[in-house]
Write an enzyme that holds these catalytic residues in place. Structure first.
Site, mmCIF file in Angstrom:
data_model
loop_
_atom_site.group_PDB
_atom_site.id
_atom_site.type_symbol
_atom_site.label_atom_id
_atom_site.label_comp_id
_atom_site.label_asym_id
_atom_site.label_seq_id
_atom_site.Cartn_x
_atom_site.Cartn_y
_atom_site.Cartn_z
ATOM 1 N N ASP A 25 0.829 -1.217 0.000
ATOM 2 C CA ASP A 25 0.000 0.000 0.000
ATOM 3 C C ASP A 25 0.861 1.264 0.000
ATOM 4 O OD1 ASP A 25 0.995 -0.053 2.584
ATOM 5 O OD2 ASP A 25 -0.952 0.268 3.564
ATOM 6 N N GLY A 26 2.184 1.101 -0.039
ATOM 7 C CA GLY A 26 3.057 2.271 -0.030
ATOM 8 C C GLY A 26 3.265 2.847 1.362
ATOM 9 N N HIS B 290 3.067 0.468 4.498
ATOM 10 C CA HIS B 290 3.561 -0.549 5.434
ATOM 11 C C HIS B 290 5.032 -0.890 5.237
ATOM 12 C CE1 HIS B 290 -0.578 -1.176 6.676
ATOM 13 N NE2 HIS B 290 -0.132 -1.949 7.642
ATOM 14 N N ASP C 274 -4.895 -6.929 4.348
ATOM 15 C CA ASP C 274 -4.962 -6.576 5.779
ATOM 16 C C ASP C 274 -6.058 -5.520 5.981
ATOM 17 O OD1 ASP C 274 -4.343 -6.750 8.456
ATOM 18 O OD2 ASP C 274 -2.536 -5.525 8.359
HETATM 19 ZN ZN LIG Z 1 -0.957 -8.110 11.992
#
Ligand SMILES: [Zn+2]
Length: 387
Positions: free
Chosen positions: A246-247, A249, A272
């Site tokens: 997602d850039g 995490h 997630d």
């Molecule tokens: Zn986790």
């Protein structure tokens, strides 16, 4: 009932094929044949030149459509989450329960059993993420819920429910014997929220540890004298690694380094996802604390990441855009690779005998339509990948 999908590009196990027709009979893929072959189908679907690919499989879905699985682990919640993610191409997923009391875990497993028995489209099983985690790497998991894995918990997690069970645990907080018991019962064991050393992970691999949950995040990092969980994950050729692309995490360059370290087949995209996916919401509550949604990023009051505001179509786009992967590789990381990780043999590929779980993508990789077991669903117009 024979469906013929014509006039599109088809992503099969051989790559992107042109001038071919995909045949689906009674919800299963029958064959991919030459475009000029006469097939006598009951229904012909014109793909309009778009790309038809295996539907996305997401191993880590905490929520969607405004609902958090932990808040109400029920069939209704699972159905809402499934609908929210399906518009982004997800045709198979594991509702994911973050660390909670064991009676909530039991309720969640029962809800997944009932959802599968009741035919809620897309539910492949359950991911129980915690509570058997290392407090030092807990992230936003509630410290008061964390506990040791014991015989009763192993029994609970091994309970059959018609789908697959994935468990994220900190290997250093349990024993290889318990990991072996889970693995022998068919549970997919993944290391996460862990401070394990390289040496601590070797007996876990031998006992059946199969993968790593959100590689890099909430785990011991790669160091010069201590490879940590990240080093162990990359050095072990047979384990799978989940990536949140997602850039926010993980820096893209760090993920590119990981992708150079081992076979692409061993990486999978996960969302997630939290309740904000597929819902217009600026905040929600997690463990009694407010989580703010801003710029596709979820943070708690202390600025810690609290899951992702990510869907699989966007993750695939990001994998192409940020990591330089081919469309084929990116889609495989969202379909065949997670299917292999979960040891599911009849989803994740366009090949004879597979369930007809499909996604139709335009040139920008936005989702036009999905099929689960050959049943079509068209997303609302606004649900293009949010790149
Ligand atoms: Zn986790």
């Amino acid at each position: 009932m024979l469906l013929a999908f014509r006039n599109g590009k088809i992503l099969t196990v051989h790559g992107i094929e042109l001038e071919r027709t995909l045949l689906v009979r009674n919800g299963r893929i029958e064959a991919v044949v030459g475009a000029r072959e006469v097939v006598g189908a009951d229904s012909v679907i014109d793909l309009g030149g778009a790309l038809i690919a295996p539907g996305f499989i997401d191993c880590q879905v905490n929520g969607g459509g405004g609902e958090l699985f932990n808040d109400d682990p029920s069939v209704e919640t699972i159905a809402t989450i499934a609908r929210a993610h399906r518009q982004f191409g997800t045709t198979g997923f594991l509702p994911t329960l973050i660390s909670d009391d064991l009676d909530v875990v039991a309720r969640a497993i029962d809800a997944v059993r009932d959802a599968i028995a009741g035919g809620v489209p897309g539910v492949l099983g359950i991911h129980v993420e915690g509570p058997f985690l290392n407090e030092e790497r807990r992230g936003v998991h509630d410290a008061s819920k964390l506990r040791e894995l014991d015989a009763d918990a192993v029994k609970l997690l091994s309970r059959p429910h018609g789908g697959v069970t994935m468990v994220t645990l900190a290997p250093e907080r349990t024993t290889p014997a318990f990991i072996r018991e889970l693995s022998d019962a068919g549970v997919i064991v993944s290391a996460g929220h862990t401070n394990a050393t390289y040496d601590q992970l070797q007996p876990a691999f031998a006992a059946g540890l199969r993968g790593f949950t959100h590689l890099f995040n909430a785990m011991s990092p790669l160091g010069s004298r201590e490879p940590g969980a990240v080093g162990a994950a990359l050095a072990n050729e047979s384990s799978w690694c989940g990536l949140i692309v997602d850039g926010h995490h993980v820096h893209p360059e760090v993920m590119k380094l990981a992708l150079r370290a081992k076979r692409h087949e061993r990486f999978m995209l996960v969302s997630d996802a939290m309740p904000s996916v597929g819902a217009a919401m600026k905040s929600f509550v997690l463990n009694g604390r407010p989580i703010t949604v801003a710029d596709n990023k979820l943070v708690d009051e202390e600025g810690r990441l609290a899951g992702a505001d990510l869907d699989m179509a966007t993750a695939v786009c990001n994998a192409v855009r940020m990591l330089g992967l081919t469309v084929t590789d990116a889609i495989r990381m969202a379909s065949a690779n997670p299917a292999d990780f979960l040891a599911l043999r009849d989803v994740g590929r366009i090949a004879p005998g597979q369930r007809a779980n499909l996604v139709l993508l335009d040139d920008a990789l936005a989702v036009r339509e999905t099929w689960i077991d050959g049943m079509r669903d068209s997303p609302p117009l606004a649900s293009a990948a949010r790149v």
